[in-house]
Write a protein that holds these residues in place. Structure first.
Motif, PDB file in Angstrom:
ATOM      1  N   MET A 181      -5.932 -21.811   9.653  1.00 50.26           N
ATOM      2  CA  MET A 181      -4.823 -21.929   8.706  1.00 50.26           C
ATOM      3  C   MET A 181      -5.347 -22.582   7.439  1.00 50.26           C
ATOM      4  SD  MET A 181      -1.410 -22.739  10.914  1.00 50.26           S
ATOM      5  CE  MET A 181      -0.805 -21.471  12.031  1.00 50.26           C
ATOM      6  N   ILE A 182      -5.047 -21.938   6.317  1.00 49.78           N
ATOM      7  CA  ILE A 182      -5.619 -22.346   5.031  1.00 49.78           C
ATOM      8  C   ILE A 182      -4.509 -22.841   4.119  1.00 49.78           C
ATOM      9  CG2 ILE A 182      -6.997 -21.603   3.061  1.00 49.78           C
ATOM     10  CD1 ILE A 182      -7.919 -19.231   4.878  1.00 49.78           C
ATOM     11  N   GLY A 183      -4.572 -24.113   3.756  1.00 47.88           N
ATOM     12  CA  GLY A 183      -3.654 -24.651   2.773  1.00 47.88           C
ATOM     13  C   GLY A 183      -4.183 -24.412   1.370  1.00 47.88           C
ATOM     14  N   GLU A 184      -3.604 -25.095   0.409  1.00 45.86           N
ATOM     15  CA  GLU A 184      -3.943 -24.831  -0.982  1.00 45.86           C
ATOM     16  C   GLU A 184      -5.022 -25.778  -1.498  1.00 45.86           C
ATOM     17  OE1 GLU A 184       0.037 -22.733  -2.582  1.00 45.86           O
ATOM     18  OE2 GLU A 184       0.050 -24.912  -2.723  1.00 45.86           O
ATOM     19  N   VAL A 185      -4.725 -27.074  -1.463  1.00 46.08           N
ATOM     20  CA  VAL A 185      -5.617 -28.078  -2.038  1.00 46.08           C
ATOM     21  C   VAL A 185      -5.245 -29.401  -1.381  1.00 46.08           C
ATOM     22  CG1 VAL A 185      -4.033 -28.591  -3.962  1.00 46.08           C
ATOM     23  CG2 VAL A 185      -6.478 -29.010  -4.242  1.00 46.08           C
ATOM     24  N   PRO A 186      -6.193 -30.318  -1.168  1.00 42.75           N
ATOM     25  CA  PRO A 186      -5.809 -31.611  -0.589  1.00 42.75           C
ATOM     26  C   PRO A 186      -4.757 -32.308  -1.445  1.00 42.75           C
ATOM     27  CG  PRO A 186      -8.194 -31.365  -0.652  1.00 42.75           C
ATOM     28  CD  PRO A 186      -7.632 -30.232  -1.451  1.00 42.75           C
ATOM     29  N   GLY A 187      -3.842 -32.997  -0.785  1.00 43.62           N
ATOM     30  CA  GLY A 187      -2.886 -33.830  -1.484  1.00 43.62           C
ATOM     31  C   GLY A 187      -3.397 -35.252  -1.620  1.00 43.62           C
ATOM     32  N   ASP A 188      -2.551 -36.119  -2.128  1.00 43.62           N
ATOM     33  CA  ASP A 188      -2.956 -37.509  -2.359  1.00 43.62           C
ATOM     34  C   ASP A 188      -3.376 -38.186  -1.064  1.00 43.62           C
ATOM     35  OD1 ASP A 188      -2.928 -39.909  -4.327  1.00 43.62           O
ATOM     36  OD2 ASP A 188      -1.762 -40.613  -2.616  1.00 43.62           O
TER      37      ASP A 188
ATOM     38  N   ASP B 186      -4.418 -27.242  19.254  1.00 41.19           N
ATOM     39  CA  ASP B 186      -5.868 -27.289  19.412  1.00 41.19           C
ATOM     40  C   ASP B 186      -6.524 -25.918  19.290  1.00 41.19           C
ATOM     41  OD1 ASP B 186      -5.129 -26.159  21.805  1.00 41.19           O
ATOM     42  OD2 ASP B 186      -5.913 -27.760  23.079  1.00 41.19           O
ATOM     43  N   GLU B 187      -5.721 -24.859  19.095  1.00 40.29           N
ATOM     44  CA  GLU B 187      -6.270 -23.534  18.807  1.00 40.29           C
ATOM     45  C   GLU B 187      -6.475 -23.317  17.317  1.00 40.29           C
ATOM     46  OE1 GLU B 187      -3.553 -20.706  20.532  1.00 40.29           O
ATOM     47  OE2 GLU B 187      -4.765 -20.543  22.335  1.00 40.29           O
ATOM     48  N   VAL B 188      -6.045 -24.286  16.500  1.00 43.38           N
ATOM     49  CA  VAL B 188      -5.987 -24.100  15.050  1.00 43.38           C
ATOM     50  C   VAL B 188      -7.060 -24.930  14.352  1.00 43.38           C
ATOM     51  CG1 VAL B 188      -4.547 -24.317  12.991  1.00 43.38           C
ATOM     52  CG2 VAL B 188      -3.513 -23.653  15.177  1.00 43.38           C
ATOM     53  N   TYR B 189      -7.793 -24.275  13.454  1.00 45.62           N
ATOM     54  CA  TYR B 189      -8.692 -24.956  12.519  1.00 45.62           C
ATOM     55  C   TYR B 189      -7.967 -25.002  11.180  1.00 45.62           C
ATOM     56  CZ  TYR B 189     -12.906 -25.828   9.673  1.00 45.62           C
ATOM     57  OH  TYR B 189     -13.840 -26.351   8.805  1.00 45.62           O
ATOM     58  N   LEU B 190      -7.863 -26.192  10.602  1.00 48.18           N
ATOM     59  CA  LEU B 190      -7.142 -26.378   9.347  1.00 48.18           C
ATOM     60  C   LEU B 190      -8.112 -26.633   8.206  1.00 48.18           C
ATOM     61  CD1 LEU B 190      -4.186 -28.700  10.436  1.00 48.18           C
ATOM     62  CD2 LEU B 190      -4.041 -26.286   9.829  1.00 48.18           C
ATOM     63  N   THR B 191      -7.867 -25.993   7.079  1.00 44.57           N
ATOM     64  CA  THR B 191      -8.684 -26.217   5.900  1.00 44.57           C
ATOM     65  C   THR B 191      -7.848 -25.925   4.662  1.00 44.57           C
ATOM     66  OG1 THR B 191     -10.856 -25.785   4.925  1.00 44.57           O
ATOM     67  CG2 THR B 191      -9.650 -23.874   5.785  1.00 44.57           C
ATOM     68  N   ASN B 192      -8.470 -26.030   3.496  1.00 45.35           N
ATOM     69  CA  ASN B 192      -7.810 -25.708   2.231  1.00 45.35           C
ATOM     70  C   ASN B 192      -8.665 -24.747   1.422  1.00 45.35           C
ATOM     71  OD1 ASN B 192      -5.301 -27.331   2.013  1.00 45.35           O
ATOM     72  ND2 ASN B 192      -6.694 -29.060   2.250  1.00 45.35           N
ATOM     73  N   ALA B 193      -8.010 -23.967   0.578  1.00 45.15           N
ATOM     74  CA  ALA B 193      -8.736 -23.029  -0.282  1.00 45.15           C
ATOM     75  C   ALA B 193      -9.607 -23.759  -1.293  1.00 45.15           C
ATOM     76  CB  ALA B 193      -7.747 -22.108  -0.994  1.00 45.15           C
ATOM     77  N   VAL B 194      -9.153 -24.915  -1.750  1.00 43.65           N
ATOM     78  CA  VAL B 194      -9.889 -25.752  -2.702  1.00 43.65           C
ATOM     79  C   VAL B 194     -10.115 -27.105  -2.039  1.00 43.65           C
ATOM     80  CG1 VAL B 194      -9.792 -26.881  -4.963  1.00 43.65           C
ATOM     81  CG2 VAL B 194      -8.937 -24.545  -4.691  1.00 43.65           C
ATOM     82  N   LYS B 195     -11.318 -27.626  -2.126  1.00 38.63           N
ATOM     83  CA  LYS B 195     -11.699 -28.804  -1.344  1.00 38.63           C
ATOM     84  C   LYS B 195     -11.495 -30.141  -2.055  1.00 38.63           C
ATOM     85  CE  LYS B 195     -13.147 -25.820   1.696  1.00 38.63           C
ATOM     86  NZ  LYS B 195     -12.168 -25.295   2.660  1.00 38.63           N
ATOM     87  N   HIS B 196     -11.277 -30.126  -3.366  1.00 43.26           N
ATOM     88  CA  HIS B 196     -11.036 -31.375  -4.084  1.00 43.26           C
ATOM     89  C   HIS B 196      -9.589 -31.432  -4.572  1.00 43.26           C
ATOM     90  CE1 HIS B 196     -15.537 -31.560  -4.598  1.00 43.26           C
ATOM     91  NE2 HIS B 196     -15.282 -32.840  -4.432  1.00 43.26           N
TER      92      HIS B 196
END
Length: 242
Positions: free
Chosen positions: A58-65, A94-104
């Protein structure tokens, strides 16, 4: 290692992404990335988290604060809501890997508060090599883009989440690729009734993901070379499977 272009101070992340590296190595390497100017203002790069052979990414957008300060993905209010809707939709966390499209983290200062700001298309493209590397290493069965930034990183700049949410597409990234709204959009709804409605719609989208997971047994993972040889770009290969 890709050759860094000298004509631009921010040439994109390619020069910092180790080739054929494990997620552990990628996570260590991302902290040194200067591929776009966002690194100058964020506290740290926030890499994805989860099993290296997760069935779902699952891919979010960008890290939040909160994510920027903690150094972990989806640890703020949107992350807590995501845990709730995953459970409601029948997806094992636990089946899900979470990340964001932009890392900063990208933000605008308002007094002492750091308010989330949408990454530009350049910033999205500059960071895409990190996301590509994560997806290549994991080879998930299902990818879910949460929000417009993540969806456009996968499907191209003209993709509209509102028109295609909850539908399954075959892409180079996974057998099934979905797009839906980001949990933060549910939290931003103007009143309790609107938030409840948005939450139900998000659960319904994720329930479609759960249906596809239940219908397909965990598959063997193809080699990186076989995955690369037989795929087109997601932008040109959106075959509806819904």
């Amino acid at each position: 290692m890709a050759v860094r272009r000298q004509h631009s101070p921010y040439p994109g992340a390619d020069a910092w992404v180790p080739e054929h590296a494990s997620l552990r190595v990628l996570r260590a390497a991302v902290s040194s990335c200067h591929g776009c100017p966002l690194y100058r203002y964020a506290t740290r790069a926030v890499f994805g988290e989860g099993l290296a052979r997760a069935r779902v990414v699952m891919i979010g957008e960008v890290p939040g604060d909160a994510e920027d300060r903690a150094g972990h993905v989806f640890v703020g209010p949107a992350g807590r809501l995501l845990d709730e809707v995953l459970e409601a939709a029948g997806i094992e966390r636990d089946e899900v890997y979470l990340t964001n499209a932009v890392k900063h983290f990208k933000f605008t200062l308002r007094g002492k508060r750091r308010i989330h700001d949408k990454p530009t298309r350049y910033e999205q493209r500059a960071c895409k090599p990190w996301l590509n590397a994560e997806l290549e290493r994991i080879a998930p069965e299902v990818v879910v883009a949460l929000g417009a930034t993540a969806a456009q990183a996968l499907f191209g700049p003209h993709f509209k989440v509102t028109e295609s949410r909850g539908k399954a597409f075959a892409t180079e990234y996974a057998r099934y690729t979905f797009a839906t709204v980001h949990p933060s959009s549910v939290l931003r709804a103007p009143d309790a009734e609107a938030r409840a409605s948005a939450r139900r719609a998000l659960i319904a989208d994720l329930a479609r993901v759960a249906e596809h997971l239940r219908a397909s047994a965990p598959r063997s993972r193809p080699s990186r070379s076989s995955r690369s040889a037989g795929t087109k770009s997601a932008r040109d290969d959106q075959h509806g499977l819904a």
